[in-house]
Motif scaffolding. Structure first.
Motif, short mmCIF file in Angstrom:
data_model
loop_
_atom_site.label_atom_id
_atom_site.label_comp_id
_atom_site.label_asym_id
_atom_site.label_seq_id
_atom_site.Cartn_x
_atom_site.Cartn_y
_atom_site.Cartn_z
N ALA A 1 6.98 28.89 -4.93
CA ALA A 1 7.29 28.10 -3.70
C ALA A 1 6.29 27.00 -3.61
O ALA A 1 4.94 27.15 -3.92
CB ALA A 1 7.15 29.06 -2.52
N GLU A 2 6.80 25.73 -3.04
CA GLU A 2 5.74 24.83 -2.95
C GLU A 2 6.18 23.90 -1.62
O GLU A 2 7.18 24.00 -1.07
CB GLU A 2 6.05 23.92 -4.08
N TYR A 3 5.26 23.37 -1.19
CA TYR A 3 5.27 22.60 0.06
C TYR A 3 4.55 20.98 -0.31
O TYR A 3 3.42 21.19 -0.95
CB TYR A 3 4.70 23.17 1.30
N SER A 4 5.09 20.03 0.13
CA SER A 4 4.19 18.61 -0.16
C SER A 4 4.53 17.79 1.01
O SER A 4 5.38 17.79 1.94
CB SER A 4 4.85 18.03 -1.51
N ARG A 5 3.59 16.90 1.16
CA ARG A 5 3.82 15.78 2.56
C ARG A 5 3.32 14.39 2.15
O ARG A 5 2.19 14.28 1.36
CB ARG A 5 2.87 16.38 3.64
N GLN A 6 3.92 13.47 2.78
CA GLN A 6 3.45 12.20 2.30
C GLN A 6 3.73 11.20 3.48
O GLN A 6 4.84 11.34 4.13
CB GLN A 6 4.01 11.34 1.14
N ASP A 7 3.06 10.60 4.16
CA ASP A 7 3.18 9.70 5.42
C ASP A 7 3.31 8.35 5.14
O ASP A 7 2.39 7.58 5.06
CB ASP A 7 1.62 10.02 6.44
N TRP A 8 4.60 8.11 5.03
CA TRP A 8 5.03 6.72 4.71
C TRP A 8 5.09 5.80 6.12
O TRP A 8 5.24 4.74 5.90
CB TRP A 8 6.59 6.64 4.40
N THR B 1 0.88 -1.40 -0.04
CA THR B 1 -0.06 -0.10 0.09
C THR B 1 1.00 1.22 0.21
O THR B 1 1.71 1.56 0.96
CB THR B 1 -1.00 -0.13 1.16
N LEU B 2 0.71 2.00 -0.91
CA LEU B 2 1.38 3.28 -1.10
C LEU B 2 0.61 4.69 -0.55
O LEU B 2 -0.78 4.70 -0.65
CB LEU B 2 1.71 3.59 -2.66
N PRO B 3 1.18 5.44 0.26
CA PRO B 3 0.34 6.20 1.11
C PRO B 3 -0.16 7.36 0.06
O PRO B 3 0.49 7.68 -0.81
CB PRO B 3 1.35 6.85 2.21
N SER B 4 -1.28 8.08 0.61
CA SER B 4 -1.61 9.50 0.02
C SER B 4 -0.45 10.52 0.14
O SER B 4 0.24 10.42 1.04
CB SER B 4 -3.23 9.71 0.42
N ARG B 5 -0.72 11.43 -0.94
CA ARG B 5 0.23 12.56 -0.78
C ARG B 5 -0.38 13.93 -1.19
O ARG B 5 -1.45 13.83 -2.06
CB ARG B 5 1.36 12.17 -1.79
N TYR B 6 -0.26 15.01 -0.69
CA TYR B 6 -0.67 16.23 -0.92
C TYR B 6 0.46 17.25 -1.35
O TYR B 6 1.35 16.99 -0.66
CB TYR B 6 -1.83 16.66 -0.14
N ALA B 7 -0.06 18.23 -2.03
CA ALA B 7 0.97 19.18 -2.49
C ALA B 7 0.21 20.60 -2.57
O ALA B 7 -0.56 20.70 -3.42
CB ALA B 7 1.89 18.76 -3.92
N LEU B 8 0.85 21.80 -2.29
CA LEU B 8 0.41 22.98 -2.41
C LEU B 8 1.55 23.76 -2.99
O LEU B 8 2.43 23.92 -2.60
CB LEU B 8 -0.16 23.68 -1.25
N GLY B 9 1.22 24.89 -3.95
CA GLY B 9 2.17 25.75 -4.42
C GLY B 9 1.69 27.11 -4.79
O GLY B 9 0.23 27.33 -4.97
N ILE B 10 2.49 28.04 -4.78
CA ILE B 10 1.98 29.57 -4.99
C ILE B 10 3.13 30.09 -6.14
O ILE B 10 4.36 29.81 -5.73
CB ILE B 10 1.91 30.40 -3.60
#
Length: 431
Positions: A302-309, A281-290
């Motif tokens: 500029a950007e930020y992303s996160r994934q909970d492994w 199972t691969l975890p979900s991931r979200y990313a935001l940028g401006i």
């Protein structure tokens, strides 16, 4: 147009012939890395080479020339047929504080084709590596109660590739929405080989673990563009990748080999220890940028992303204690001197960026961090051409030396082609 089609076909055939495709040998993209032994291996950015030169940013902006593979929503800015491919390679030095070695890997990085379906709808198909495993470590130990030694070699190879179909839509005048449906596929091979000295011959005992998996993926995206002045826009964008379940088969074997000077050879038939089915199972991931954009002049992003492994599940359905939450921050800048100029270098895109990645790898209580600076440019194939050659160079390091850890100092080199034809799908007119 025929010449451009022939050029595209030639580039595809040439690039495919340089090396084995990433679907067969994903790990050759960046070469040997001990950290790829964890989880599904090194996870690649998936960005186009032009975006990679900007620290991998591209969630909130697109110029309609480069195919945006980061945010499917921004495909709607590509109003003509576009083809993008390239090569990526990495030269690195690995050190544990006492010993060091160098390594190099290069391979085809991606293939993407985009074309408009309607005025506000563009679709694309792509094939690219998602992760890569390539590592090899040797340990020599003394056999208890004797003065003889035994050496063990741990080796891994493989990874995942991703085939995707993406669609981007312009809703109204400012909002972009997109969706990407994909399919992960690949295999992992991990061997543990023990070498014994028997008489004058070397005897090898090898435990092998093979896994082949596949499964579907889904990513959604959005982007919004707000005009601030006549020359500047404020853009925001983001993506969300759903959790993916990959299913497949696993086989574990044991074999005995010997080497009398002509290379290892089997002594007896390979023993099959087990055959099973399962999945990961691969975890979900979200990313935001401006980004702040002056079209065809400046872009600051500029950007930020996160994934909970910690939510990653192995083939056996277990969590991996060596994986943790991964985070990434990135900044990029793009500059185009003067698009309407008759001077060649005024039509060149110049780019730079920085990114810091807190990787999911947790070793001896230390989370491995990856920092890199990047530079790049896109040069037109001819004056006023909308087809470009993309170049990117990134210099960085990952990990630390000592305390059972390894530090990687690397130089990543990327070369790509962004080809576009503005005459496809135009209806012929007769005067």
């Amino acid at each position: 147009m025929l010449k451009k089609i022939n050029l595209t076909a030639y580039l595809i055939i040439s690039l495919l012939g340089i090396n084995q495709t990433f679907a067969q040998k994903e790990s050759r993209l960046y070469g040997n890395s001990p950290y790829s032994a964890l989880g599904i291996g090194d996870i690649y950015s998936g960005s186009a080479i032009a975006n990679e030169a900007m620290g991998g940013t591209g969630l909130s902006f697109s110029n309609g020339i480069i195919i945006n593979t980061i945010n499917p929503a921004l495909l709607a800015k590509n109003r003509y047929v576009a083809f993008n491919t390239g090569l990526r390679g990495q030269y690195k030095t690995l050190s544990n504080g006492t010993l060091s070695q160098t390594d190099f890997g290069m391979n085809l990085s991606h293939i993407t084709l985009a074309f408009p379906v309607k005025t506000k709808w563009t679709t694309a198909i792509s094939l690219q590596p998602y992760s890569g495993v390539e590592h090899e470590a040797r340990i020599t130990q003394t056999i208890t109660g004797s003065d003889q030694t035994v050496s063990q070699t741990y080796k891994g190879l493989g990874g995942l590739s991703k085939a995707a179909w993406s669609n981007g839509f312009l809703v109204g005048k400012k909002l972009y929405l997109g969706v990407e449906t994909g399919f992960y596929f690949g295999s992992f091979r991990r061997d543990t080989t023990t070498k014994l000295l028997v008489a004058a011959d070397d005897v090898f005992l090898r435990y092998s673990d093979r896994m082949s998996v596949g499964g579907f993926a889904l990513k959604t995206g959005f982007a919004f563009q707000q005009k601030l002045t006549d020359k500047w826009n404020l853009n925001v964008g983001g993506t969300y990748e759903l959790q993916s379940k990959l299913n497949g088969d696993r086989i574990r074997t044991f074999s005995t080999l010997y080497d009398s000077g002509n290379g290892p050879a089997l002594i007896k038939k390979v023993d099959t220890l087990g055959i099973s089915t399962g999945g990961m199972t691969l975890p979900s991931r979200y990313a935001l940028g401006i980004s702040l954009e002056s079209p065809y002049k400046w872009v600051f992003s500029a950007e930020y992303s996160r994934q909970d492994w910690t939510k990653y599940l192995t083939f056996d359905g277990r969590t991996d204690k060596n994986l943790t939450k991964s985070e990434r921050i990135a900044f990029g800048v793009e500059y185009l001197p003067k698009y309407t100029s008759t001077k060649y270098f005024n039509q060149v895109f110049y780019r730079a960026g920085f990114q810091q990645i807190k990787t999911p790898y947790l070793v001896n209580g230390t989370q491995i961090t990856d920092n890199s600076f990047s530079l790049g440019l896109s040069t037109p194939l001819a004056y006023r051409s909308v087809s470009y050659i993309d170049l990117a160079l990134a210099v960085g390091n990952r990990g630390v030396s000592g305390a059972g850890l390894v530090k990687e100092n690397y130089i990543k080199i990327s070369l790509g082609f962004s080809l576009m034809d503005t005459r496809w799908f135009l209806k012929p007119k007769i005067d």
